[in-house]
Motif scaffolding. Sequence first.
Motif, short mmCIF file in Angstrom:
data_model
loop_
_atom_site.label_atom_id
_atom_site.label_comp_id
_atom_site.label_asym_id
_atom_site.label_seq_id
_atom_site.Cartn_x
_atom_site.Cartn_y
_atom_site.Cartn_z
N THR A 169 0.81 -1.23 0.00
CA THR A 169 0.00 0.00 0.00
C THR A 169 0.83 1.27 0.00
O THR A 169 0.35 2.34 -0.39
N GLY A 170 2.09 1.19 0.45
CA GLY A 170 2.92 2.38 0.55
C GLY A 170 2.65 3.23 1.77
O GLY A 170 3.20 4.32 1.92
N MET A 201 -0.57 8.23 5.72
CA MET A 201 -0.53 8.12 4.27
C MET A 201 -0.75 9.48 3.63
O MET A 201 -1.22 10.42 4.27
N ARG A 202 -0.44 9.56 2.34
CA ARG A 202 -0.70 10.76 1.58
C ARG A 202 -2.20 10.84 1.29
O ARG A 202 -2.83 9.85 0.93
N ASP A 204 -3.76 12.15 -1.15
CA ASP A 204 -4.15 11.89 -2.53
C ASP A 204 -4.08 10.41 -2.91
O ASP A 204 -4.42 10.03 -4.04
N GLU A 205 -3.65 9.55 -1.98
CA GLU A 205 -3.58 8.12 -2.26
C GLU A 205 -4.63 7.32 -1.50
O GLU A 205 -4.60 6.09 -1.48
N ASP A 207 -7.79 6.60 -1.99
CA ASP A 207 -8.61 5.64 -2.73
C ASP A 207 -7.85 4.36 -3.00
O ASP A 207 -8.38 3.25 -2.86
N LYS A 208 -6.61 4.50 -3.39
CA LYS A 208 -5.76 3.33 -3.67
C LYS A 208 -5.56 2.50 -2.39
O LYS A 208 -5.69 1.27 -2.41
N VAL A 209 -5.29 3.18 -1.30
CA VAL A 209 -5.06 2.48 -0.03
C VAL A 209 -6.32 1.75 0.42
O VAL A 209 -6.27 0.58 0.82
#
Length: 222
Positions: A169-170, A201-202, A204-205, A207-209
């Motif tokens: 996920t970063g 987390m960022r 802007d990320e 949705d991805k997460v």
Amino acid sequence: MHIVIMGCGRVGSALAQTLEQQGHTVAVVDQDPTAFRRLGASFGGRRVTGVGFDQDTLREAGIEEAGAFAAVSSGDNSNIIAARVAREMFGVENVAARIYDPKRAEVYQRLGIPTVATVRWTADQMLRRLLPSGAEPLWRDPSGGVQLAEVHTSAAWIGHKVSTLQEETGVRVAFLTRLGEAMLPTSQTVLQEGDLVHVMMRTDEIDKVEAVFAEGPEEAHA
């Protein structure tokens, strides 16, 4: 440290008692002198009757030697004005204001005034327990670019290491809540059923997460 608290309601009085028990000196400001009854007979700090954003009142409370100031009265406007006076007029470094209106809270947060939006936080936490899905922001930095959030985690992640979750996920797992207790995981910590996962987390990320947390690890789909 000397700490000044504006507002002697349930939050202000509990905060004052806790800080004093931790060895700090405390002054509590309230317009209603009867409010100080909440502090109890054992409270040894100052009780100052007056308006919490009045400079003379704040001086009487020892604001000039204070290392922190908390505005926890029942009025949003009063709290934010007092917080600004403490920071801008007296140079107090650690300042926080309780705000009931969540929209105002976000505005003031971006202006560099730490806020606690109590109603929004309570409502969000209740919704989180009733409808556990997606990500629930708990904190944002003033720029709004980074946030701490509790992210709903699919059962497919149970038995996998925190390191795997981070790699896919970063995010950075800040802490877990397990059986009602917060814990700081290592990369080798294995996720268990019922864990609440709190990540940095960022923004802007998000949705991805959310998607990766909901779907489970890649190997589960291979």
